[in-house]
Every structure is written in structure tokens, then in C-alpha cells.
Design an enzyme around this catalytic site. Structure first.
Site, PDB file in Angstrom:
ATOM      1  N   TRP A 135     -67.743 -10.057 -22.925  1.00 28.69           N
ATOM      2  CA  TRP A 135     -68.053  -9.633 -21.556  1.00 28.69           C
ATOM      3  C   TRP A 135     -67.796  -8.121 -21.442  1.00 28.69           C
ATOM      4  O   TRP A 135     -66.729  -7.638 -21.845  1.00 28.69           O
ATOM      5  CB  TRP A 135     -67.156 -10.422 -20.590  1.00 28.69           C
ATOM      6  CG  TRP A 135     -67.363 -10.096 -19.142  1.00 28.69           C
ATOM      7  CD1 TRP A 135     -68.553  -9.978 -18.473  1.00 28.69           C
ATOM      8  CD2 TRP A 135     -66.347  -9.842 -18.166  1.00 28.69           C
ATOM      9  NE1 TRP A 135     -68.329  -9.691 -17.146  1.00 28.69           N
ATOM     10  CE2 TRP A 135     -66.992  -9.598 -16.941  1.00 28.69           C
ATOM     11  CE3 TRP A 135     -64.949  -9.811 -18.212  1.00 28.69           C
ATOM     12  CZ2 TRP A 135     -66.288  -9.320 -15.764  1.00 28.69           C
ATOM     13  CZ3 TRP A 135     -64.244  -9.535 -17.046  1.00 28.69           C
ATOM     14  CH2 TRP A 135     -64.918  -9.297 -15.834  1.00 28.69           C
ATOM     15  N   ASP A 216     -59.290 -16.184 -21.820  1.00 28.19           N
ATOM     16  CA  ASP A 216     -60.047 -15.917 -20.609  1.00 28.19           C
ATOM     17  C   ASP A 216     -60.818 -17.192 -20.287  1.00 28.19           C
ATOM     18  O   ASP A 216     -61.699 -17.596 -21.045  1.00 28.19           O
ATOM     19  CB  ASP A 216     -61.003 -14.743 -20.839  1.00 28.19           C
ATOM     20  CG  ASP A 216     -61.777 -14.388 -19.569  1.00 28.19           C
ATOM     21  OD1 ASP A 216     -61.595 -15.075 -18.543  1.00 28.19           O
ATOM     22  OD2 ASP A 216     -62.564 -13.414 -19.609  1.00 28.19           O
ATOM     23  N   LYS A 252     -66.965 -19.321 -10.692  1.00 31.49           N
ATOM     24  CA  LYS A 252     -68.103 -20.129 -11.091  1.00 31.49           C
ATOM     25  C   LYS A 252     -67.870 -21.611 -10.819  1.00 31.49           C
ATOM     26  O   LYS A 252     -68.700 -22.267 -10.222  1.00 31.49           O
ATOM     27  CB  LYS A 252     -68.395 -19.908 -12.582  1.00 31.49           C
ATOM     28  CG  LYS A 252     -69.319 -18.749 -12.860  1.00 31.49           C
ATOM     29  CD  LYS A 252     -68.750 -17.370 -12.582  1.00 31.49           C
ATOM     30  CE  LYS A 252     -67.698 -16.940 -13.564  1.00 31.49           C
ATOM     31  NZ  LYS A 252     -67.303 -15.520 -13.427  1.00 31.49           N
TER      32      LYS A 252
HETATM   33  N1  PLA Z   1     -64.352 -13.302 -17.772  1.00 26.91           N
HETATM   34  C1  PLA Z   1     -65.602 -13.569 -18.181  1.00 26.91           C
HETATM   35  C2  PLA Z   1     -65.814 -13.984 -19.583  1.00 26.91           C
HETATM   36  C3  PLA Z   1     -66.664 -13.461 -17.283  1.00 26.91           C
HETATM   37  O1  PLA Z   1     -67.892 -13.725 -17.711  1.00 26.91           O
HETATM   38  C4  PLA Z   1     -66.429 -13.052 -15.957  1.00 26.91           C
HETATM   39  C5  PLA Z   1     -67.554 -12.897 -14.981  1.00 26.91           C
HETATM   40  C6  PLA Z   1     -65.107 -12.804 -15.584  1.00 26.91           C
HETATM   41  C7  PLA Z   1     -64.087 -12.942 -16.512  1.00 26.91           C
HETATM   42  C8  PLA Z   1     -64.681 -12.361 -14.225  1.00 26.91           C
HETATM   43  O2  PLA Z   1     -65.107 -13.098 -13.186  1.00 26.91           O
HETATM   44  P1  PLA Z   1     -64.398 -13.044 -11.769  1.00 26.91           P
HETATM   45  O3  PLA Z   1     -63.547 -11.835 -11.707  1.00 26.91           O
HETATM   46  O4  PLA Z   1     -65.511 -12.981 -10.799  1.00 26.91           O
HETATM   47  O5  PLA Z   1     -63.625 -14.296 -11.687  1.00 26.91           O
HETATM   48  N2  PLA Z   1     -68.805 -12.509 -15.494  1.00 26.91           N
HETATM   49  C9  PLA Z   1     -70.010 -12.468 -14.652  1.00 26.91           C
HETATM   50  C10 PLA Z   1     -69.854 -11.565 -13.454  1.00 26.91           C
HETATM   51  C11 PLA Z   1     -70.346 -13.858 -14.131  1.00 26.91           C
HETATM   52  C12 PLA Z   1     -69.381 -10.169 -13.732  1.00 26.91           C
HETATM   53  O6  PLA Z   1     -69.822  -9.522 -14.685  1.00 26.91           O
HETATM   54  O7  PLA Z   1     -68.529  -9.723 -12.937  1.00 26.91           O
HETATM   55  C13 PLA Z   1     -71.155 -12.021 -15.557  1.00 26.91           C
HETATM   56  O8  PLA Z   1     -72.297 -11.973 -15.087  1.00 26.91           O
HETATM   57  O9  PLA Z   1     -70.900 -11.758 -16.742  1.00 26.91           O
END
Ligand code: PLA
Length: 406
Positions: A135, A216, A252
Site C-alpha cells: 500500500w 496490517d 472496509k
Molecule cells: N492498510 C491497507 C493495506 C490499506 O489498503 C488501507 C486503505 C489502509 C491500511 C488504511 O485504511 P483506513 O485508514 O481507511 O482504515 N487503502 C485504501 C484507501 C482502501 C486508501 O488508500 O486510503 C486503498 O484504496 O488502497
């Protein structure tokens, strides 16, 4: 008028993920499709508020004994207990032995940040290994917290699967004590998870080298549709009695994206250590945002503590997971029907919210320009943003991109 004192501030680029939504919002096309951010949509393409969440909110509103006082620095106590149970399991010996400290944080991101700040202050090894790729926000969160970020091999583009030997080799070469970030399930962006056997090998290697696992967990229940199955990796590491950290998000799996509700836990060796660790977590949190918001955590606690509501939640969660799995099949079938060159079986094999398509940056740019389809430039698409209605449009776009853009 004199120049602004900020005149030398340069324009920053948009975020690679959230910036996709910014671009999408500016597009006037009626066929535009946002497959960038991982946000669940219904078959009608609408955001979904779970029925059980509506019900919990109604109960909270009707309860006039509820007030808007500050929560403690560590958040809502019930929420913390229930969150630990959700991730570590109802019968977790670590919880029973009071070796777990859990603090309410601002969704997954805030949980990761609090955990990272704690490690930077109190853990002897400042290097964290993150998977390659991961991510996009991970390296930024950890670096800003004061950790030094290194990567371990995770994904093999030629097999579109796990680079398991690369992973073992890189973790095997990591210095003893290093922190290792692991995606509990539904790896983002690849959709590729280790098997149970592979997790067991990772666990053995990490324990033998005294590497510290930091999980995570942003998609519990979203991968398989089963909350316990999706926590299996974490529970393996807790079952061996060793220490580990976990960041949980309810964005989610409960659809609470904007409520920013999550939890950060540290499983310690003894209750005494856990108590002291918690006292230090408070010192991390207090100057950052003082204490967390009450509403989202109250929704989660209401649902988790009531057997019927918990069941209702798991049914709704399973329905979301199943719809995503059916989108995988529909997209795969649509590409097969078009005779799109290449092997697309990874679409049905990958796990969780995203498909890592293998489309390159130019192909993604082409799909956005010609088909108004928005996705991250690494070729990741959010399957949760797709519906039966929009699958043909996406399949047409992929077909055109693959056959006309190198
Ligand atoms: N960890 C991972 C692996 C994630 O994909 C995301 C969210 C988070 C943590 C953090 O989410 P939160 O803080 O909203 O609980 N990833 C998303 C959104 C869904 C983003 O980038 O913020 C994504 O599209 O990758």
C-alpha cells in the site's frame, strides 16, 4: 501588497490513490468509472451503509443517556476489548492472560502511525521491512514516524503470484530484531496472500530470527467472507506465545470509511509489560490528537457485543465479499469472451478488494483517456467498485488497451 510568506511553497502532487478520485470527480462523462480507491459499491454503483450499522446508529441516537464527553486517551474500553477479541479470537489465551493492550485509533492509518511512533521511541531496532509492492502510504507513515524502511520481495510479476523464495531469502537476511510489516489478508495491491503452509514457514523463520511482526489488518472478512479465516495468519503468530503488533481498520469490513475507526494492539509476553506499554501509547496519542472520536467506535461496539447484530454483520460482510468474487468471475468471463490476448486467470485467483491487472502505466492512461476508467497507475483496480452493468465497459477498455497500447 508584499508577497505571501508562503510564496515559495511548491505545488505538491496529488496522492497516488486518493488523487484518482479527485481526477474522477472532475470528469463530466456519463460512463466514467472510479476503480481507484478501495471503496465498496453496490450493484447500482452506490456507496453502501450496512443495515446493521444503520440499526446501531438508531439505537445510539435513541439512547438519551449517551453524552458527547471526551473518551479516554485510549478510546472506548468496550470497543478495545471487542476489537482484540475480533482479531485474536474469542478464546485467545493472550487476551485471557491480559497480555494484550489495545487502543482505539483513527482507522487503519492512524493505528499504523501510532504503532510506528511507539516502535520508534521504545523498540531497539528502527528498521521496518515492508513488502514490495505494498500500500502506497506504508513507506510514508513509517518514515515520518522515525523508522527506516526497507523492502522484502513479495510479488513475482511473471507468475503474478507470491515470490515465496525471494520473501524467505530477504527476511532471512534481515538483521535480527527488525520489524516486518505483514498484510494479514487480501494483500494490497497484489491480491496475493501466502497459503497457510507458507505462513507457517514465515512464522518459523521470523521467530527463529527474532523478527517482530507488525500486522496490517485492513480487510478482515473481506478476503474470504469469514472473519475468523481472515485472521488466521495473525492468530498463528499469537498462538506461539511470541510478541506481535496489529493495526485494525473497520473502514472496509463495516463500511465505516469516513468514521475513522480502528484499533492498534500489542501482544506482549506478560501482563505487566502490556500495562507499561499502554502507558507509553498514551504518551504517543495525547499530543497527536488527544483522544479518538466517539461515534464510530460506539457503532462498532454496539454491533460486536450483541450476538444477533454480530451475526447480521457477518452476513452482510459475506454478501460484500461474495459480490466482489462474482465481479472477478464476470470480468474474467468477459475478457475470455472478447478473446483478449493474455492469461487473465489471476483475476479469479487473487484475493480481496483489488485485482493487480498487470496493465502498465501507458495502458492505464489510455483507459482513463479513452474510456473514462479511473484506476491507480500501477494497474490496480478496485473490484468493489465494479458492477454487472459496468463489467462490459471495463472489459472493452482492457481489450482495447492490451491490443493497441504496448
Ligand atoms: N492498510 C491497507 C493495506 C490499506 O489498503 C488501507 C486503505 C489502509 C491500511 C488504511 O485504511 P483506513 O485508514 O481507511 O482504515 N487503502 C485504501 C484507501 C482502501 C486508501 O488508500 O486510503 C486503498 O484504496 O488502497
Amino acid at each position: 501588497m508584499s508577497d505571501s510568506v508562503f510564496a515559495s511553497v511548491v505545488q505538491a502532487p496529488e496522492d497516488p490513490i486518493l488523487g484518482v478520485t479527485v481526477a474522477y470527480n472532475k470528469d463530466q462523462s456519463p460512463v466514467k468509472l472510479n476503480l481507484g480507491v478501495g471503496a465498496y459499491r453496490t450493484e447500482e454503483g452506490k456507496p453502501l451503509v450496512l443495515n446493521v450499522v444503520r440499526k446501531a446508529e438508531q439505537m445510539l441516537v435513541n439512547d438519551h443517556s449517551r453524552v458527547k464527553e471526551y473518551l479516554p486517551i485510549t478510546g472506548l474500553a468496550d470497543f478495545n476489548k471487542l476489537s482484540a477479541k475480533l482479531i485474536f479470537g474469542a478464546n485467545s489465551p493472550a487476551i485471557q492472560e491480559n497480555r494484550v493492550t489495545t487502543v482505539q485509533c483513527l482507522s487503519g492509518t492512524g493505528s499504523l502511525r501510532v504503532g510506528a511512533e511507539f516502535l520508534a521511541r521504545h523498540y531497539h531496532e528502527k528498521t521496518i521491512y515492508i513488502p514490495q509492492p505494498t500500500w502506497g502510504n506504508h513507506p510514508k507513515v513509517f518514515t515520518l514516524a522515525g523508522l527506516s524502511v526497507k523492502t522484502y520481495r513479495y510479488y513475482n510479476p511473471s507468475t503474478r503470484g507470491l515470490d515465496f523464495s525471494g520473501l524467505l531469502e530477504d527476511l532471512g537476511n534481515a538483521p535480527s530484531g527488525a520489524i516486518v510489516l505483514l498484510h494479514a489478508c487480501a494483500h494490497n495491491p497484489t491480491g496475493v496472500d501466502p497459503t497457510s503452509d507458507q505462513w507457517e514457514q514465515i512464522r518459523q523463520l521470523m521467530r527463529s530470527k527474532e523478527l517482530l511482526p507488525f500486522f496490517d489488518s485492513a480487510y478482515q472478512g473481506f478476503a474470504s467472507g469469514n472473519l475468523d479465516a481472515d485472521a488466521e495468519s495473525i492468530r498463528m503468530f499469537v498462538a506461539d506465545g511470541g510478541e506481535c503488533l496489529a493495526a485494525q481498520s473497520y473502514a472496509k469490513n463495516m463500511g465505516l470509511y469516513g468514521e475513522r475507526v480502528g484499533a492498534f494492539s500489542i501482544v506482549c509476553k506478560t501482563a505487566d509489560v502490556a500495562t507499561r506499554v499502554e502507558s507509553q501509547l498514551k504518551l504517543v496519542i495525547r499530543p497527536m490528537y488527544s483522544n479518538p472520536p466517539i461515534h464510530g467506535a460506539s457503532i462498532v461496539a454496539t454491533i460486536l457485543k450483541d450476538g444477533d447484530m454480530y451475526t447480521e454483520w457477518s452476513v452482510e460482510l459475506k454478501a460484500m465479499a461474495d459480490r466482489i468474487i462474482s465481479m472477478r468471475q464476470q470480468l474474467y468471463d468477459a475478457l475470455c469472451a472478447r478473446g483478449t490476448p493474455g492469461d487473465w486467470s489471476h483475476i479469479i485467483k487473487q484475493i480481496g478488494m483489488f485485482t493487480f491487472t498487470g496493465l502498465n502505466t501507458s495502458q492505464v492512461a489510455f483507459m482513463t483517456k479513452e474510456y473514462h476508467i479511473y484506476m491507480t497507475s500501477d494497474g490496480r483496480i478496485s473490484m468493489a467498485g465494479l458492477s454487472s452493468r459496468t463489467v462490459p465497459h471495463l472489459a472493452d477498455a482492457i481489450h482495447a488497451a492490451v491490443t493497441s497500447v504496448a
